[in-house]
Design a protein around this motif. Sequence first.
Motif, PDB file in Angstrom:
ATOM      1  N   UNK A  15      -3.153  -4.682  -4.817  1.00 19.40           N
ATOM      2  CA  UNK A  15      -2.126  -4.071  -3.976  1.00 19.40           C
ATOM      3  C   UNK A  15      -2.683  -3.591  -2.643  1.00 19.40           C
ATOM      4  N   UNK A  16      -3.816  -2.886  -2.686  1.00 18.76           N
ATOM      5  CA  UNK A  16      -4.435  -2.408  -1.446  1.00 18.76           C
ATOM      6  C   UNK A  16      -4.928  -3.569  -0.597  1.00 18.76           C
TER       7      UNK A  16
ATOM      8  N   UNK B  47      -7.922 -13.043  -2.756  1.00 21.14           N
ATOM      9  CA  UNK B  47      -6.698 -13.836  -2.870  1.00 21.14           C
ATOM     10  C   UNK B  47      -5.508 -13.056  -2.320  1.00 21.14           C
ATOM     11  N   UNK B  48      -5.348 -11.814  -2.734  1.00 23.24           N
ATOM     12  CA  UNK B  48      -4.225 -10.990  -2.268  1.00 23.24           C
ATOM     13  C   UNK B  48      -4.312 -10.763  -0.763  1.00 23.24           C
ATOM     14  N   UNK B  49      -5.497 -10.497  -0.277  1.00 23.96           N
ATOM     15  CA  UNK B  49      -5.710 -10.253   1.152  1.00 23.96           C
ATOM     16  C   UNK B  49      -5.312 -11.467   1.978  1.00 23.96           C
TER      17      UNK B  49
ATOM     18  N   UNK C 241       5.693  -6.983   8.985  1.00 21.41           N
ATOM     19  CA  UNK C 241       5.365  -5.739   8.280  1.00 21.41           C
ATOM     20  C   UNK C 241       6.119  -5.661   6.950  1.00 21.41           C
ATOM     21  N   UNK C 242       7.383  -6.069   6.958  1.00 17.39           N
ATOM     22  CA  UNK C 242       8.173  -6.042   5.728  1.00 17.39           C
ATOM     23  C   UNK C 242       7.624  -6.974   4.661  1.00 17.39           C
ATOM     24  N   UNK C 243       7.247  -8.172   5.067  1.00 17.06           N
ATOM     25  CA  UNK C 243       6.666  -9.129   4.115  1.00 17.06           C
ATOM     26  C   UNK C 243       5.351  -8.579   3.569  1.00 17.06           C
TER      27      UNK C 243
ATOM     28  N   UNK D  98       2.471  -6.470  -0.941  1.00 16.61           N
ATOM     29  CA  UNK D  98       1.565  -5.437  -1.452  1.00 16.61           C
ATOM     30  C   UNK D  98       2.126  -4.836  -2.737  1.00 16.61           C
ATOM     31  N   UNK D  99       3.441  -4.619  -2.770  1.00 19.73           N
ATOM     32  CA  UNK D  99       4.060  -4.112  -3.999  1.00 19.73           C
ATOM     33  C   UNK D  99       3.935  -5.135  -5.128  1.00 19.73           C
ATOM     34  N   UNK D 100       4.174  -6.401  -4.812  1.00 17.94           N
ATOM     35  CA  UNK D 100       4.089  -7.447  -5.833  1.00 17.94           C
ATOM     36  C   UNK D 100       2.651  -7.591  -6.352  1.00 17.94           C
ATOM     37  N   UNK D 101       1.685  -7.646  -5.442  1.00 18.95           N
ATOM     38  CA  UNK D 101       0.292  -7.761  -5.867  1.00 18.95           C
ATOM     39  C   UNK D 101      -0.173  -6.485  -6.561  1.00 18.95           C
TER      40      UNK D 101
END
Length: 135
Positions: A41-42, A106-108, A23-25, A30-33
């Motif tokens: 981010x979402x 990509x983020x997902x 969860x932390x990662x 999410x903050x970085x993306x």
Amino acid sequence: MVGGARAMKSIPPSVRRVLWAQAGVGLLLALAFGLRGPAAGWSALLGGGICVASNVFLAWRMFARPAPAALPGTVRDWLGAEMGKWILTGGLFAAVFLWVRPVDALALLVTFGLSTVVGALFAGPRDSVKTNRGN
């Protein structure tokens, strides 16, 4: 105590530690993306959430009730829980790609993958099995 809270209490601390690390990662990524834009981010948050939700399901199925006395029952329970985890994971990915617009694939996928890897790194033999390393 509510049934779900009681079931979570039965999950060993080492497994809960893995879930919290995942969860932390997921949140950090999410903050970085999120710096790339709100969709990224979402999407990253959803990728981390899919990883954590599927692993919470697996942990709940494995530890919410007493283990069967015979090994075949334990293996059957584990296989059923693992199959349920994969079905849940696939369903959540399908839901994201069907109903979330816009989605940054990509983020997902990167967040899902890295959260999964962190889970594997945190779940080591030190938590459950003593190793022969000159002890």
